[in-house]
Design a protein around this motif. Structure first.
Motif, PDB file in Angstrom:
ATOM      1  N   CYS A 270      -0.574  -2.643   3.574  1.00 38.13           N
ATOM      2  CA  CYS A 270      -1.296  -2.615   2.314  1.00 38.13           C
ATOM      3  C   CYS A 270      -0.323  -2.706   1.141  1.00 38.13           C
ATOM      4  N   ASN A 271       0.688  -1.869   1.153  1.00 39.33           N
ATOM      5  CA  ASN A 271       1.658  -1.866   0.060  1.00 39.33           C
ATOM      6  C   ASN A 271       2.402  -3.186  -0.030  1.00 39.33           C
ATOM      7  N   GLN A 272       2.722  -3.775   1.103  1.00 44.56           N
ATOM      8  CA  GLN A 272       3.428  -5.061   1.105  1.00 44.56           C
ATOM      9  C   GLN A 272       2.595  -6.136   0.418  1.00 44.56           C
TER      10      GLN A 272
ATOM     11  N   ARG B 127      -8.986   5.139  -6.881  1.00 43.90           N
ATOM     12  CA  ARG B 127      -8.626   5.099  -5.459  1.00 43.90           C
ATOM     13  C   ARG B 127      -7.172   4.686  -5.233  1.00 43.90           C
ATOM     14  N   ALA B 128      -6.668   3.742  -6.002  1.00 41.62           N
ATOM     15  CA  ALA B 128      -5.276   3.315  -5.817  1.00 41.62           C
ATOM     16  C   ALA B 128      -4.314   4.454  -6.140  1.00 41.62           C
ATOM     17  N   LYS B 129      -4.715   5.338  -7.040  1.00 43.31           N
ATOM     18  CA  LYS B 129      -3.864   6.486  -7.405  1.00 43.31           C
ATOM     19  C   LYS B 129      -3.694   7.434  -6.224  1.00 43.31           C
ATOM     20  N   GLU B 130      -4.677   7.477  -5.328  1.00 43.18           N
ATOM     21  CA  GLU B 130      -4.629   8.370  -4.167  1.00 43.18           C
ATOM     22  C   GLU B 130      -3.713   7.860  -3.054  1.00 43.18           C
ATOM     23  N   PHE B 131      -3.381   6.571  -3.100  1.00 44.67           N
ATOM     24  CA  PHE B 131      -2.551   5.956  -2.058  1.00 44.67           C
ATOM     25  C   PHE B 131      -1.124   6.470  -2.157  1.00 44.67           C
ATOM     26  N   GLU B 132      -0.557   6.861  -1.020  1.00 43.94           N
ATOM     27  CA  GLU B 132       0.823   7.350  -0.999  1.00 43.94           C
ATOM     28  C   GLU B 132       1.618   6.667   0.094  1.00 43.94           C
ATOM     29  N   LEU B 133       2.817   6.213  -0.271  1.00 41.73           N
ATOM     30  CA  LEU B 133       3.759   5.650   0.684  1.00 41.73           C
ATOM     31  C   LEU B 133       5.156   5.939   0.145  1.00 41.73           C
ATOM     32  N   PRO B 134       5.960   6.708   0.893  1.00 41.01           N
ATOM     33  CA  PRO B 134       7.300   7.043   0.413  1.00 41.01           C
ATOM     34  C   PRO B 134       8.131   5.799   0.069  1.00 41.01           C
ATOM     35  N   HIS B 135       8.878   5.904  -1.003  1.00 43.20           N
ATOM     36  CA  HIS B 135       9.812   4.864  -1.447  1.00 43.20           C
ATOM     37  C   HIS B 135       9.115   3.578  -1.849  1.00 43.20           C
TER      38      HIS B 135
END
Length: 120
Positions: free
Chosen positions: A19-21, A52-60
């Protein structure tokens, strides 16, 4: 005219790196002056909703809400019609600037001359 980039993201919190990519590549395209169309499908459909995007978490990783803001500022963000319907998301529910469209629009975009489609 520059080659356009059509990115379909199918993963959300269930596949955070994919998703982040997708969002990162879309934002990088905008920053590079490339026409970008980002399609939110599957679990990524939830990121068409405010907050909703604010809730997404992925380190670095750059915050998803920041990446989405970049894409909205210079590109097109589309929520899949069927994905929206399955989640009871309507046009009045989405972030301003997000459109809801279906497969015919996606096919039109990916088959346009000089279009590059990526699916994450």
């Amino acid at each position: 005219m520059a080659r356009s980039l059509v990115i379909k993201v199918t993963a959300g919190a269930d596949g955070p790196e994919r998703c982040n990519q997708a969002f990162t590549v879309a934002a990088a395209g905008i920053a590079s002056g490339v026409p970008v169309s980002l399609w939110l499908t599957g679990e990524a459909a939830w990121y068409a909703l405010p907050g909703r995007a604010k809730e997404f978490e992925l380190p670095h990783a750059t915050p998803l809400e920041d990446l989405l803001a970049v894409v909205l500022s210079g590109g097109t963000v589309t929520l899949c019609t069927q994905c929206a319907a399955r989640r009871d998301i309507g046009p009045d529910d989405v972030i301003p600037g997000v459109r809801i469209a279906g497969a015919p629009t996606f096919v039109e975009e990916i088959t346009a001359e000089d279009a590059q489609a990526l699916v994450y």
